[in-house]
Design a protein around this motif. Structure first.
Motif, PDB file in Angstrom:
ATOM      1  N   ILE A  85      -0.930   3.464  -5.754  1.00 33.79           N
ATOM      2  CA  ILE A  85       0.440   2.988  -5.954  1.00 33.79           C
ATOM      3  C   ILE A  85       1.244   3.144  -4.663  1.00 33.79           C
ATOM      4  O   ILE A  85       1.991   2.242  -4.267  1.00 33.79           O
ATOM      5  N   ALA A  86       1.058   4.273  -3.970  1.00 33.74           N
ATOM      6  CA  ALA A  86       1.790   4.498  -2.728  1.00 33.74           C
ATOM      7  C   ALA A  86       1.416   3.463  -1.676  1.00 33.74           C
ATOM      8  O   ALA A  86       2.285   2.911  -0.985  1.00 33.74           O
ATOM      9  N   VAL A  87       0.116   3.176  -1.565  1.00 31.16           N
ATOM     10  CA  VAL A  87      -0.327   2.178  -0.588  1.00 31.16           C
ATOM     11  C   VAL A  87       0.288   0.822  -0.901  1.00 31.16           C
ATOM     12  O   VAL A  87       0.777   0.108  -0.019  1.00 31.16           O
ATOM     13  N   LEU A  88       0.268   0.477  -2.188  1.00 32.25           N
ATOM     14  CA  LEU A  88       0.804  -0.802  -2.620  1.00 32.25           C
ATOM     15  C   LEU A  88       2.299  -0.899  -2.285  1.00 32.25           C
ATOM     16  O   LEU A  88       2.767  -1.915  -1.764  1.00 32.25           O
ATOM     17  N   ALA A  89       3.018   0.184  -2.570  1.00 30.71           N
ATOM     18  CA  ALA A  89       4.452   0.190  -2.289  1.00 30.71           C
ATOM     19  C   ALA A  89       4.689   0.069  -0.788  1.00 30.71           C
ATOM     20  O   ALA A  89       5.540  -0.703  -0.330  1.00 30.71           O
ATOM     21  N   GLY A  90       3.899   0.812  -0.006  1.00 27.03           N
ATOM     22  CA  GLY A  90       4.043   0.757   1.446  1.00 27.03           C
ATOM     23  C   GLY A  90       3.784  -0.652   1.965  1.00 27.03           C
ATOM     24  O   GLY A  90       4.524  -1.175   2.801  1.00 27.03           O
ATOM     25  N   LEU A  91       2.743  -1.265   1.412  1.00 26.28           N
ATOM     26  CA  LEU A  91       2.380  -2.611   1.854  1.00 26.28           C
ATOM     27  C   LEU A  91       3.487  -3.614   1.499  1.00 26.28           C
ATOM     28  O   LEU A  91       3.846  -4.470   2.310  1.00 26.28           O
ATOM     29  N   ALA A  92       4.014  -3.460   0.298  1.00 20.36           N
ATOM     30  CA  ALA A  92       5.082  -4.364  -0.132  1.00 20.36           C
ATOM     31  C   ALA A  92       6.291  -4.224   0.786  1.00 20.36           C
ATOM     32  O   ALA A  92       6.883  -5.222   1.203  1.00 20.36           O
ATOM     33  N   LEU A  93       6.633  -2.980   1.114  1.00 20.00           N
ATOM     34  CA  LEU A  93       7.752  -2.748   2.027  1.00 20.00           C
ATOM     35  C   LEU A  93       7.475  -3.381   3.383  1.00 20.00           C
ATOM     36  O   LEU A  93       8.316  -4.065   3.964  1.00 20.00           O
ATOM     37  N   LEU A  94       6.267  -3.141   3.873  1.00 28.51           N
ATOM     38  CA  LEU A  94       5.886  -3.646   5.196  1.00 28.51           C
ATOM     39  C   LEU A  94       6.020  -5.161   5.254  1.00 28.51           C
ATOM     40  O   LEU A  94       6.576  -5.729   6.191  1.00 28.51           O
ATOM     41  N   LEU A  95       5.512  -5.827   4.187  1.00 25.48           N
ATOM     42  CA  LEU A  95       5.502  -7.286   4.210  1.00 25.48           C
ATOM     43  C   LEU A  95       6.895  -7.867   4.001  1.00 25.48           C
ATOM     44  O   LEU A  95       7.224  -8.906   4.552  1.00 25.48           O
ATOM     45  N   SER A  96       7.730  -7.175   3.206  1.00 30.16           N
ATOM     46  CA  SER A  96       9.014  -7.784   2.883  1.00 30.16           C
ATOM     47  C   SER A  96      10.119  -7.362   3.842  1.00 30.16           C
ATOM     48  O   SER A  96      11.089  -8.081   4.010  1.00 30.16           O
TER      49      SER A  96
END
Lengths: 250, 342, 294
Positions: C151-162
């Motif tokens: 979940i943390a990786v996913l959240a980090g990735l979402a932040l990074l991309l957006s």
């Protein structure tokens, strides 16, 4: 409701929705047998989507496409092709590792069912048709050359040749002169004019010099909608057309 | 361009020369050659699908295995008296033959199954994937999952498939005593004959209108479809034919190796099959046979001398051939010939 | 009922591993249309890096130190693979499959030479022992930790991309590579960053695998084929689709294991994907794209 006997194609209020973006928005168009029609419009007007919809590559979310009165908007692509509609794509896409003659042969195949492919050589009727088209598109001397090695203009002509070879009643030509010089463009216009009568043709282009040489009726699209229709002179004189081409808001 | 007559002449010539191998080679070497000729039959199918159809299958081992197991099952059943079950089933506690084993006791059924089971499985599989316009990389990944699933199933269904050890210890096939003096030679010639016929058959297929259509689909599938052809059909047929060749190859290989096991059908062997063809030349039938023989003989030599080196050598070979010589040895030779001709 | 709930929880924890293994594949596939067959070995490298870190770093929180080590190590490795191999083959997706598979063979044998074929053990720290009890089922702390990391990786990735500039560039290239290049974006650089990011995430997945069992030269292989299926099912270039596909396949696999054994469950996963294709060939999340693929 029976369609008029000479009405070949009827695009009736078609809407195509790409994730909320309406590439076509209630667009309608009719085409008579033997007619050449030019469709123009600024980038993003929905010209290519119109072609995609007619050949079944894209499904409309509303509206119908009638071909000889039959609704084709739900048929699979190869069935639509089988009814006699063929499209030349915008990006040059000849079959690169096949010879020019084989490219035409695949288009000219009369019996396209797969189990008829287990044989050698080209059936005589098709060979004859291929020879005629090779002459017509000016590639008779290059029949055994691999299509991938042709010059850009020659590829475009080969593609037009392939569309013609299908003997389809309705030909859709998407930017047939893209990347051509003036001399090649003139030759292409002559080629297309020579096809009228035998075929009905929709040409998409925005090269006005070319459109003028075709001397055909013009339909103007804008933001997926029908804007106007008329002769090239009428289109040139129309204030709305000037507006959309100059990009001013209404 | 595919010159059919020349292909026939070359195939007949090569087979004619190779027919003398039993008089030259010792028993061990002849057996190796026979095994690798059987594998070459499978390689012909990869030329058809990958070279000319642009379909990369990472699961050819499945069809190889289906053919191999079909014949192996028959051979396990042949020496049994009615009511008996094969040795490994007894060890597994099975007292009656499973129903799906029974028809393999019939030699005609078993021989048909060697090619038809892989062919039908492949056709259904390809139809369900290509029919939905899923291809390219997706198809390669799905075929790899198929290879993994097949090998895992074989291992887990120990009592009916022989599990990890597979099926082995065959005595007789269609009346031929496998331990007899003539068995090696006879089976070698049979293999050579089947390979020559396979070569001629695939060459004919590639030279026919079907071959042109297949290459057309490889070059531009959508284009072919819009010209009114059913593009998926050509891919499905090519894939099914390749699977039938793989099945026949599996059966012949099983005869020569005396065993068929999950280790020969899984993910790793399946992808190795592609490299044989990559090295020989993916569009060339002769190249694919040469590549199969070269890689497998080299592999045999390296494996016995330096077992640790094999993965390095194989891995490096993959990388170098694919990046630097995508046309394989066939292209290299063709370029040389053109130079000489000039 | 408890069995069912337990398997659902298991499904989510397996799905987390599938997701961590598949995210990098899906990102690169969306952007470059290539699949790195040595991606499983990035998991393996992450696992060995975790093992090495735990050898060097003392204290109960050393696992936390292993995460960045594995991420950065695998990302650097990925960058190297991209520069040496992927970039040269970018127009030939099927050849990329084969070349990277060759690389995977070499990396596995390399690990065998360095660490032996048997595998090394990573002992989970004490704070990951035990678990918590919910609704009568025991949730092991290790599995909860894995779900948390995913979940943390996913959240980090979402932040990074957006939210970040690099995220903007990635989205631009993903939308229309030619257009992005025409506006002066260095698409090759974006490819490199995304590829390295993806292999870094695989490195994290490797640490998670190390918590569950021994790290062997082939440890990545057992998760990579399901990860490929996740990519097939997810839909081109869609992170939402990848997440959904990972969860679906994780649940299909673990729920199937209620009635059949693990190997049959694997077959059922494949059958499920093929059936799924019949209904939605374009993947869980379909990006209707106008990109011409003629």
């Amino acid at each position: 409701m029976s369609p008029l006997p000479d009405r070949l194609l009827e695009v009736d209020g078609v809407t195509v929705d790409y994730d909320g973006f309406k590439a076509l928005d209630g667009f309608s168009l009719t085409l008579d047998a033997g007619e050449i029609r030019v469709v123009i419009g600024p980038n993003g007007a929905g010209k290519s989507t119109l072609c995609d919809t007619i050949i079944g590559r894209v499904r409309p979310s509303a509206g119908r496409v009638l071909f000889r009165g039959q609704d084709i908007s739900k048929l699979p692509e190869h069935r639509i092709a089988g009814l006699g509609i063929c499209r030349k794509f915008q990006a040059p896409g000849v079959l690169a590792s096949l010879s020019v003659a084989d490219n035409l042969g695949i288009a000219a195949a009369i019996d396209k069912r797969w189990w008829r492919s287990f044989g050698f050589g080209t059936p005589p009727a098709e060979a004859e048709r291929i020879a005629v088209i090779l002459e017509r598109i000016g590639l008779a001397g290059r029949r055994d050359v691999l299509a991938g090695t042709l010059a850009h203009g020659e590829k475009q002509w080969l593609e037009i040749g392939m569309v013609v070879a299908t003997e389809a009643e309705l030909l859709l030509l998407d930017e047939p002169t893209a990347g051509m010089g003036p001399a090649e463009t003139t030759r292409t216009a002559e080629l297309i004019r020579s096809l009228a009568g035998d075929h009905s043709i929709i040409v998409i282009d925005h090269d006005m010099a070319f459109v003028e040489q075709l001397a055909a009726r013009v339909t103007v699209m804008h933001q997926g909608q029908f804007l106007m229709q008329g002769s090239i002179a009428e289109v040139r004189a129309d204030a709305r057309v000037a507006e959309v081409y100059l990009g001013r808001a209404k | 361009m595919f010159r059919l007559k020349r292909q026939f002449v070359v195939a007949a010539g090569v087979a004619g020369v190779a027919a003398f191998a039993p008089f030259v080679l010792g028993g061990y070497d002849l057996n190796l050659l026979a095994r690798f000729l059987a594998l070459s039959l499978l390689a012909l199918g990869i030329v058809l699908t990958w070279g000319h159809g642009g379909i990369l299958s990472l699961g050819q081992g499945v069809f190889f295995g289906l053919g191999g197991y079909a014949l192996a099952m028959h051979m396990k059943l042949t020496p049994l008296a009615p009511g008996e079950v094969p040795d490994f089933m007894m060890l597994g506690g099975l007292e009656a033959l499973p129903a799906w084993w029974v028809p393999f006791g019939n030699p005609g059924f078993a021989l048909l199954a060697v090619v038809l089971v892989p062919g039908i499985v492949a056709a259904l599989f390809a139809w369900s994937v290509f029919g939905r316009r899923v291809g390219g990389t997706y198809f390669a990944l799905i075929t790899q999952a198929l290879a993994l699933a097949f090998a895992t199933l074989l291992v887990s269904a120990q009592e009916t498939t022989g599990g990890f050890n597979g099926l082995t210890d065959f005595q007789v096939v269609l009346g031929l005593d496998l331990n007899g003096a003539e068995a090696g030679r006879t089976l070698y010639w049979v293999t050579l004959l089947v390979l020559a016929l396979g070569w001629a058959g695939v060459a004919a297929l590639l030279a026919s209108r079907f071959g042109t259509m297949l290459r057309a689909v490889r070059d531009g599938e959508n284009r072919v479809r819009f010209l009114g052809h059913d593009a998926a059909a050509y891919k499905i047929i090519a894939f099914a034919v390749a699977a039938m060749l793989a099945g026949a190859a599996g059966a012949l290989f099983t005869l020569h190796a005396g065993v068929i096991s999950p280790a020969m059908v899984g993910v790793v062997p399946s992808i190795e099959m592609v490299i044989w063809v990559a090295i020989g030349g993916r569009t060339s039938l002769a190249g694919a046979i040469a590549g199969t023989l070269a890689v497998n003989f080299a592999r045999d030599a390296i494996s016995s001398a330096f077992p640790d080196l094999r993965p390095y050598a194989l891995g490096l070979l993959f990388i170098l051939v694919v990046t630097l010589l995508p046309g394989g040895l066939a292209e290299l030779l063709a370029a040389r010939f053109r130079k000489v001709a000039r | 009922m408890e069995l069912l709930l337990g398997q659902v929880f298991n499904g989510f924890s397996v799905a987390s591993l599938y997701l961590l293994a598949a995210l990098g594949l899906a990102l690169s596939f969306g952007l470059m249309r290539v699949i790195n067959m040595a991606h499983g070995e990035m998991l393996m490298i992450g696992g060995y890096l975790a093992y090495l870190t735990l050898q060097v770093v003392p204290g109960p929180w050393r696992l936390v130190a292993a995460l960045p080590v594995a991420f950065v190590g695998a990302a650097l490795f990925g960058a190297l693979i991209h520069v040496v191999l992927i970039r040269r083959l970018s127009a030939r997706p099927l050849d990329t499959l084969l070349a990277t598979w060759g690389l995977s063979l070499i990396l596995q044998q390399g690990a065998r030479s360095l660490f032996g074929a048997i595998g090394v053990e990573v002992t989970a720290p004490a704070w990951l022992d035990g678990g918590i009890s919910v609704l009568g089922i025991e949730l092991p702390a290790v599995r909860l930790f894995i779900i948390g990391v995913a979940i943390a990786v996913l959240a980090g990735l979402a932040l990074l991309l957006s939210r970040t500039r690099i995220g903007l560039l990635v989205r631009a290239v993903n939308q229309d590579r030619m257009m992005a290049a025409a506006t002066g974006i260095d698409a090759g650089r974006v490819d490199l960053v995304v590829f390295a990011l993806g292999t870094g995430i695989a490195g994290l997945a490797g640490v998670m695998l190390a918590l569950l069992g021994p790290v062997t030269p082939t440890v990545g292989q057992s998760y990579i084929v399901p990860a490929f299926l996740v990519v097939v099912m997810g839909g081109l270039g869609s992170i939402r689709g990848t997440v959904a596909a990972a969860v679906i396949l994780g649940l299909v696999g673990s729920l199937a294991q209620i009635s059949v054994d693990a190997s049959v469950a694997q077959v059922l996963m494949l059958v499920f994907v093929i059936l799924f294709i019949q209904i939605r060939p374009e993947g869980v999340v379909a990006n209707k794209s106008r990109a011409l693929d003629v």
